[in-house]
Design a protein around this motif. Structure first.
Motif, PDB file in Angstrom:
ATOM      1  N   ILE A  44       0.871  -1.175   0.000  1.00 57.42           N
ATOM      2  CA  ILE A  44       0.000   0.000   0.000  1.00 57.42           C
ATOM      3  C   ILE A  44       0.909   1.226   0.000  1.00 57.42           C
ATOM      4  N   ASN A  45       0.781   2.042  -1.029  1.00 61.88           N
ATOM      5  CA  ASN A  45       1.618   3.230  -1.169  1.00 61.88           C
ATOM      6  C   ASN A  45       0.767   4.465  -0.852  1.00 61.88           C
ATOM      7  N   SER A  46       0.644   4.762   0.426  1.00 64.76           N
ATOM      8  CA  SER A  46      -0.288   5.805   0.861  1.00 64.76           C
ATOM      9  C   SER A  46       0.118   7.196   0.377  1.00 64.76           C
ATOM     10  N   ILE A  51      -7.810   5.767   4.168  1.00 58.89           N
ATOM     11  CA  ILE A  51      -7.769   4.314   4.344  1.00 58.89           C
ATOM     12  C   ILE A  51      -8.690   3.919   5.493  1.00 58.89           C
ATOM     13  N   PHE A  52      -9.514   2.899   5.270  1.00 57.61           N
ATOM     14  CA  PHE A  52     -10.456   2.406   6.263  1.00 57.61           C
ATOM     15  C   PHE A  52     -10.193   0.920   6.512  1.00 57.61           C
ATOM     16  N   LEU A  96      -0.566  -3.550   6.488  1.00 56.08           N
ATOM     17  CA  LEU A  96      -0.783  -2.187   6.980  1.00 56.08           C
ATOM     18  C   LEU A  96       0.304  -1.705   7.936  1.00 56.08           C
ATOM     19  N   LYS A  97       1.238  -2.571   8.273  1.00 53.11           N
ATOM     20  CA  LYS A  97       2.317  -2.162   9.170  1.00 53.11           C
ATOM     21  C   LYS A  97       3.141  -1.052   8.522  1.00 53.11           C
ATOM     22  N   GLY A  98       3.358   0.025   9.262  1.00 51.61           N
ATOM     23  CA  GLY A  98       4.101   1.159   8.748  1.00 51.61           C
ATOM     24  C   GLY A  98       3.293   2.084   7.871  1.00 51.61           C
ATOM     25  N   VAL A  99       2.039   1.715   7.602  1.00 57.02           N
ATOM     26  CA  VAL A  99       1.152   2.543   6.783  1.00 57.02           C
ATOM     27  C   VAL A  99       0.168   3.291   7.665  1.00 57.02           C
ATOM     28  N   TYR A 145     -10.323   6.129  -2.225  1.00 55.90           N
ATOM     29  CA  TYR A 145     -10.431   5.585  -0.866  1.00 55.90           C
ATOM     30  C   TYR A 145     -10.056   4.110  -0.913  1.00 55.90           C
ATOM     31  N   LEU A 146      -9.347   3.676   0.116  1.00 56.06           N
ATOM     32  CA  LEU A 146      -8.942   2.271   0.219  1.00 56.06           C
ATOM     33  C   LEU A 146      -9.600   1.663   1.449  1.00 56.06           C
TER      34      LEU A 146
END
Length: 446
Positions: free
Chosen positions: A84-86, A275-276, A250-253, A106-107
């Motif tokens: 995931i590249n936020s 992000i949800f 999702l770690k670090g995101v 939206y993710l």
């Protein structure tokens, strides 16, 4: 261009969310991405097969419950999200060894949970199986069809279900539990004797107070060793320990809790506003307790997906809570539990409990057991446990609503009910049980 919502995970949470968003918002693009080709599978459907409720694992599908036919929804199965590249609102996906980027407005993360143990050595063995996904269940069935001696580790709801199902198939089952009782998180000891008696007449050997530490492969099977120094032999082991959130992506995101659940606000929004997280990734507040509780249940997945869809459509909805409602049929008994057990509730406040038992009617030999736990000060319902050979699971739904509304034993004791003698006499038994509880709390009877 249409607004694009990407949902990672096409199980109950993801499908529910996609279906509801598509219903509420027409000019939108919804993309469901799932790493499994058989994303439609209902977890642990192997029990249905072994209980002769279905003929094939392919018949256990969540689409038959939810449906998801909408031109605004695009499904990309057998597609893995690798990152995931936020910063630029994209995800990296891999399908058929090809890697590409996909942008989102939206993710929504709905990757679910997994069965895993961090403290048992040797669980990577091919003879150690789980049953949650379609592939897991296919592999489990192939091994179980070849062997008769099975160890099930964990005597919670999952372990009890599969142990009972295997016993119906004539398998020789050893059920190993670290606690000193079965189903200790959902059931008090005084509600277990009928189930334990029924279990004792099956081909299940129950080993309590044994914490499994290692699994060792031998030529014809495995040796399972416990911290207490005991060893058990079988040909196959089923890992039926608690589910853990599948949140590694999702770690670090975004921010995670120590138990690796995703931190969300009441609108299921993470620390990244775009992000949800829903379903098994999150913990919900227990009804009327200022405390979050992680319980990966299908009802939580469906409700959280729908709740998020309403928010994204600009529709106000109440904050999600859980009453931890569970139900099962095991060893000839329908069992249900909701809210806190007496042992749990006593950690927070003074409580009063009442265990009611009775024959269902003069026309039936079946019995019913009800246990109710309330606050000693207010009488507010905190927990309930139900047991009968007759189906009493609908009563659990009624009690969950009562708990969500903060109802007391006095209110419930004088609540209207349908009396239907000879057809459904459960309501009158509940009336007598809650009335006796109220009288006990108020000191009206000895």
């Amino acid at each position: 261009m249409k607004e694009r919502i990407i949902i990672i995970g096409a199980s109950f949470a993801g499908l529910s969310c996609a279906k509801k968003i598509a219903q509420l918002r027409k000019n939108i693009e919804i993309i469901l991405v799932d790493s499994e080709e058989e994303h439609y599978y209902v977890p642990n459907g192997l029990n249905w097969l072994y209980r002769n409720q279905i003929d094939d694992l392919n018949q256990v599908t969540m689409t038959s419950f939810l449906g998801c036919h909408n031109s605004n929804i695009k499904l990309m199965d057998n597609t893995k999200v690798t990152a995931i590249n936020s910063s630029d609102k994209t995800i990296t996906i891999r399908k058929n060894k090809a890697t590409s980027l996909m942008s989102y407005d939206y993710l929504i993360c709905a990757q679910g949970s997994r069965t895993e143990s961090f403290y048992i050595k040797g669980t990577k063995s091919e003879k150690v199986i789980t049953t949650k996904t379609f592939k897991d269940s296919q592999k489990a069935k192939a091994l179980l069809d070849q062997h008769e001696k099975v160890i099930v580790v964990g005597a919670g709801p999952i372990g009890l279900d599969i142990a009972y199902s295997l016993s119906l198939k004539g398998k020789e089952v050893q059920l190993i539990e670290a606690s000193d009782q079965i189903d200790f998180k959902q059931t008090d000891k005084d509600m277990l004797p009928p189930v334990l008696e029924a279990m004792s007449s099956s081909n299940i050997s129950l080993h309590l107070g044994q914490r499994v530490e290692s699994v060792e492969e031998i030529d014809d099977g495995i040796i399972v060793s416990t911290r207490q120094g005991q060893s058990y032999y079988a040909q196959v082991m089923i890992l039926a320990v608690n589910f853990r959130p599948n949140s590694s992506l999702l770690k670090g995101v975004v921010a995670l809790n120590p138990d690796q659940t995703v931190i969300v606000n009441e609108n299921l929004q993470t620390t990244d506003p775009f992000i949800f997280a829903i379903g098994d990734l999150i913990a919900l507040e227990m009804s009327h307790f200022n405390q979050n509780y992680y319980m990966p249940l299908i009802n939580v997945a469906i409700r959280s997906g729908e709740r998020l869809a309403y928010y994204l459509a600009g529709i106000e909805s109440p904050k999600l809570q859980t009453t931890r409602v569970l139900g099962a049929f095991q060893f000839g008994y329908y069992r249900a539990s909701l809210g806190l057990t007496q042992e749990e509730a006593e950690l927070y406040q003074d409580v009063v409990s009442y265990r009611y038992s009775s024959k269902l009617s003069i026309h039936q030999e079946h019995s019913i057991w009800l246990k109710l736990v309330v606050s000693k000060e207010t009488g507010q319902l905190l927990g309930a446990q139900l047991l009968s050979q007759q189906n009493i699971l609908l009563l659990a739904n009624q009690l969950a609503q009562a708990m969500n509304q903060g109802m007391t034993d006095q209110t419930l004791a004088f609540q209207d009910f349908l009396f239907s003698m000879g057809n459904d006499e459960i309501p009158i038994h509940f009336h007598y049980a809650v009335q006796a509880l109220y009288e006990k709390r108020m000191g009206l009877c000895k």
